[in-house]
Motif scaffolding. Structure first.
Motif: not given
Length: 411
Positions: A303, A318, A342
Motif C-alpha cells: 500500500n 495489506e 492492513s
C-alpha cells in the motif's frame, strides 16, 4: 531342615537346631540391616541428585524471568503509539521539527509533537468537508498542503493554523494524491487519472493538465533535479512528465496489477514501484518505459513504501506487516513491525531515526530503524538463503522477538 544322623543323639540334634536357628536369625538381621543401609545410601544419592537438579531448574527459571523483565523494563527507544478516533488517511513528518501531521476521513488534520517520553496533540485543523486523502509539508515546513475527496486543495500556515490558499473544485472528481515539487510548484492526481500541476504564485488555476491514465493516480514523485514528474496508476502503468517542457515524456507498458506507490534510491538513479500483488518493480531513472528488474514479495498488496537507505526500502503491506527489502542484491531482510490490520501509510522522519505507520485500526506506531546502517552492508556475493525464513524474520524494531534473540539474553 536338618536330617537326623542315626549315629547322633536326640540332644545333639536339638542343640544343633538351636545353634543353626541363631545363625539363621543373625544372618537374616544382618541382611536386613545391610539392605536398609544400601537402600538408605541409594535414597540419599537420589535426594542429592534431586537437590542438585532443583537449584539448576530454579536458576533457569530465574534467568527466563530476568530476560522477560529486561524486555519489559528496557528503556523506550521510540515514541509510544497514537490512537485516533477517526480513520487515518495519511501521515506526514515535518521536515525539521519533531511533529507528525495526521489526516483523517472527516477532513481534519491533527498535529502531534512526538518524543520517546510522550506524544502531545498540539493543534487540530478542520479543513475539508470530506476525507483528507493526502497531506504534505512544503520544503521548509512552514506550509501544509492538503488534498481531499471533496475535490479541493488547501494550503495552511503551520505555525498559526490559518488558511493561506484555497482551491475549490480543483478537479472534476475526487483528488487521490498530492506531491510538492519545489518551493512554488506542486501536483495533484485524481480518481480518473488526471494530473495537474499548480504554481502557488499564480491565481487559482493549474499551469499544466494531462490525462494519460485510465484509472486513479496512486502516487507521484520527482528527484532533486526536478526534470521529471513520475506518476503511478491503478491502470498498472507509470507515466512520466517533462516538467521543463510541460509535456508527456514517456509512458510504460501496463501491468496486470495496480501500481500503488513510488520511491527513489541509489543516489536517485533508480525508481521503485510497489504493486497490488506484492511485487516491486525497479526502473532506471529516465528509462520509465520498461522495468529493469522485478522482485517478488509475500503476495500481499504493497500500500505504501519508503526508502530507508540507498539500498533498503520498507513496504507497508495489506497483511499488517512492515517489511524491509534490500534491493541490491535482492534480499528480504525481515519484518520491521506489525499492525493487527492492513497498513495504509508509512513515512520517515527528517533524521532517519524513526518511521511511522498507520493502519485500519486508527493507530499510528513508531519504529526505531537506526540498525539499518549495519544492514546496508549486505554482501554482494550470491549466497544461498531461506526466503521463507527471511520473510518471517523479526528485525530489532519489531514488537515480536525471534526466539533465538530472546533466549540469547540468558547465555
Amino acid at each position: 531342615m536338618f536330617k537326623k544322623n542315626p549315629e547322633t543323639s536326640e540332644g545333639e540334634v536339638m542343640e544343633n537346631d538351636a545353634s543353626n536357628s541363631e545363625i539363621s536369625t543373625t544372618h537374616s538381621e544382618q541382611s536386613e540391616s545391610e539392605s536398609e543401609t544400601v537402600n538408605s545410601t541409594v535414597n540419599m544419592e537420589e535426594m542429592d541428585s534431586d537437590l542438585d537438579e532443583i537449584p539448576q531448574k530454579d536458576e533457569e527459571e530465574d534467568e527466563t524471568i530476568k530476560a522477560i523483565r529486561r524486555q519489559n523494563t528496557r528503556e523506550r527507544d521510540h515514541p509510544s503509539n497514537i490512537q485516533c478516533e477517526e480513520f487515518i488517511t495519511d501521515i506526514s513528518f515535518h521536515p525539521q521539527n519533531d511533529i507528525l501531521a495526521v489526516g483523517n476521513i472527516v477532513g481534519d488534520v491533527l498535529f502531534y509533537k512526538y518524543s520517546n517520553d510522550e506524544n502531545i496533540l498540539q493543534m487540530t485543523l478542520e479543513l475539508h468537508s470530506r476525507a483528507c486523502r493526502d497531506i504534505e509539508f512544503n520544503q521548509d515546513g512552514k506550509l501544509l498542503l492538503t488534498a481531499s475527496k471533496d475535490k479541493s486543495i488547501m494550503i495552511s500556515d503551520v505555525e498559526s493554523g490559518k488558511l493561506t490558499r484555497f482551491y475549490d473544485d480543483a478537479h472534476d472528481v475526487p483528488i487521490y494524491c498530492l506531491t510538492v515539487i519545489d518551493e512554488n510548484l506542486f501536483s495533484t492526481g485524481d480518481d480518473d487519472g488526471t494530473v495537474k500541476i499548480w504554481d502557488m504564485r499564480e491565481k487559482g488555476t493549474q499551469i499544466y493538465k494531462t490525462k494519460k491514465n485510465e484509472d486513479f493516480i496512486s502516487d507521484m514523485i520527482t528527484n532533486d533535479s526536478k526534470k521529471y514528474l513520475v506518476c503511478s496508476s491503478g491502470d498498472g502503468s507509470v507515466t512520466s512528465i517533462d516538467l521543463q517542457n510541460r509535456s508527456i515524456y514517456m509512458q510504460s507498458e501496463e501491468y496486470e496489477e495496480e501500481l500503488t506507490c513510488l520511491g527513489i534510491f541509489r543516489s536517485e538513479t533508480k525508481l521503485v514501484s510497489g504493486s497490488s500483488n506484492g511485487k516491486l518493480y525497479l526502473y532506471n531513472w529516465e528509462e520509465f518505459g520498461l522495468h529493469s528488474d522485478a522482485f517478488p514479495g509475500p503476495k500481499s498488496s504493497i500500500n505504501a513504501l519508503v526508502p530507508i537507505t540507498e539500498n533498503i526500502v520498507v513496504t507497508a503491506c495489506e497483511d499488517g506487516n512492515l517489511r524491509a527489502t534490500h534491493l541490491f542484491p535482492h534480499r528480504h531482510l525481515g519484518i520491521v513491525g506489525q499492525h493487527d490490520l492492513s497498513v495504509e501509510n508509512v513515512d520517515i522522519c527528517s533524521t532517519g531515526q524513526f518511521i511511522a505507520s498507520s493502519s485500519h485500526n486508527n493507530d499510528i506506531k513508531f519504529w526505531n530503524i537506526q540498525y539499518f546502517d549495519d544492514f546496508d552492508k549486505v554482501s554482494q556475493k550470491h549466497k544461498k538463503h531461506n526466503r521463507k525464513a527471511e520473510l518471517k524474520n523479526n528485525l530489532p524494531s519489531s514488537k515480536i522477538r525471534n526466539a533465538s534473540d530472546f533466549f540469547s539474553d540468558m547465555i
